[in-house]
Design an enzyme around this catalytic site. Sequence first.
Site, mmCIF file in Angstrom:
data_model
loop_
_atom_site.group_PDB
_atom_site.id
_atom_site.type_symbol
_atom_site.label_atom_id
_atom_site.label_comp_id
_atom_site.label_asym_id
_atom_site.label_seq_id
_atom_site.Cartn_x
_atom_site.Cartn_y
_atom_site.Cartn_z
ATOM 1 N N HIS A 171 7.706 0.687 -5.100
ATOM 2 C CA HIS A 171 6.370 0.128 -4.887
ATOM 3 C C HIS A 171 6.375 -1.197 -4.130
ATOM 4 O O HIS A 171 5.354 -1.578 -3.565
ATOM 5 C CB HIS A 171 5.693 -0.074 -6.251
ATOM 6 C CG HIS A 171 4.290 -0.577 -6.166
ATOM 7 N ND1 HIS A 171 3.280 0.127 -5.530
ATOM 8 C CD2 HIS A 171 3.713 -1.724 -6.640
ATOM 9 C CE1 HIS A 171 2.149 -0.566 -5.611
ATOM 10 N NE2 HIS A 171 2.382 -1.680 -6.279
ATOM 11 N N SER A 206 0.123 -3.988 -2.371
ATOM 12 C CA SER A 206 -0.499 -3.508 -3.598
ATOM 13 C C SER A 206 -1.941 -4.020 -3.705
ATOM 14 O O SER A 206 -2.745 -3.804 -2.807
ATOM 15 C CB SER A 206 0.345 -3.921 -4.807
ATOM 16 O OG SER A 206 -0.027 -3.210 -5.972
ATOM 17 N N ASP A 256 7.329 5.521 -4.500
ATOM 18 C CA ASP A 256 6.396 4.649 -5.220
ATOM 19 C C ASP A 256 5.901 5.348 -6.487
ATOM 20 O O ASP A 256 5.247 6.394 -6.416
ATOM 21 C CB ASP A 256 5.216 4.304 -4.301
ATOM 22 C CG ASP A 256 4.341 3.179 -4.840
ATOM 23 O OD1 ASP A 256 4.324 2.987 -6.069
ATOM 24 O OD2 ASP A 256 3.683 2.513 -4.038
#
Length: 369
Positions: free
Chosen positions: A322, A172, A294
Amino acid sequence: MGALSLRQPLMVGNRVPFSSKNSMHVRISCGGRVGGVNGAAMDGEFPSFLPKEVNEIKDPFARNLAQRIQRLPVKVGFSENCIMSSCVTPRIQCGSNPVVLLHCFDSSCLEWRCTYPLLEDAALETWAVDILGWGFSDLETLPPCNAASKRYHLYQLWRTHIKRPMILVGPSLGAAVAIDFAANFPEAVDKLILISASVYVEGTGLLTKLPKFLAYAGVSLLKSIPLRLYANLLAFDDIPLSTCYDWTNVGRLHCLLPWWKDATVNYMLSGGYNVVNQIKQVKQKTLIIWGACDNIVNSKLAMRLQDDLPDAVFHQLPDCGHLPHVEKPELVAKLIADFARSGSSNEELVVLGSVKEKNNNILVYIPSK
């Protein structure tokens, strides 16, 4: 690719786990532990610097990894004293380059609770480090927590304690941290692994213009259980509510440290990470991992990222949200291990004495022929 059990050692190629009966072990006396320890836990206990709420966490993998968190001294030019920086240090050293795990925005090394032990089972030298301003470092004398300071702190941690080119893993926002670091210190990075990469957001945007009192009010919401619970429900494809609640407690644990709010406001008002123009500067071989489900960063951006990077391969994980390293640890560990081993022929491995042991022995592993 079949799933692996968390209870079984992860096999990589023809490599035998260091606990194998087919290996020869040589015990060498050593005067001190590698890496140093500050506040590390004894067997079955948590480090003294963790918030007391760590005792309420039920996830056994989070509890086990929390017991291994240490603080190592990192000298930085923007702070008079060393920053006692939180991380999980490896129990093994090997000839190949170490794997260094970053984490997401406003998170900690506990993100890697499920994948970290599998990487160790794969006989990889693995670090899980907390990015400056998040995690469990001692920031009582608050340093600047902007992107430049985070980058330099990571460099000094690498230069002082890791000392070899890394296979740097960023999930991320951690992917933006990894790209920024690789572009500025290419000599410190051998390969990159980017997971559900949030790298096309141009910093914190209009949040930089907030008055401080509003910034503090907004940041206070980040540690609220309802908001964190909702974020977890978005982040994972399908997990039970009871698990989601426990993982919420894991994810917000670092927010309970007294300097967390100041550090996060400092980061937000500084502008955050904007690495859009750095992506094409990255020359390292890169592995991109993305969950097909995601809901936070659109998986279509994975193809854009693959096109923008000079040397990248892409793996998409079905039925995954995610945070693949939390939701699908067996698959992610296998991908990381295979990518880390690719092109490496050095099989030398050293198993370091655990901080739980009463002696300072080092165990050297020599694979059988």
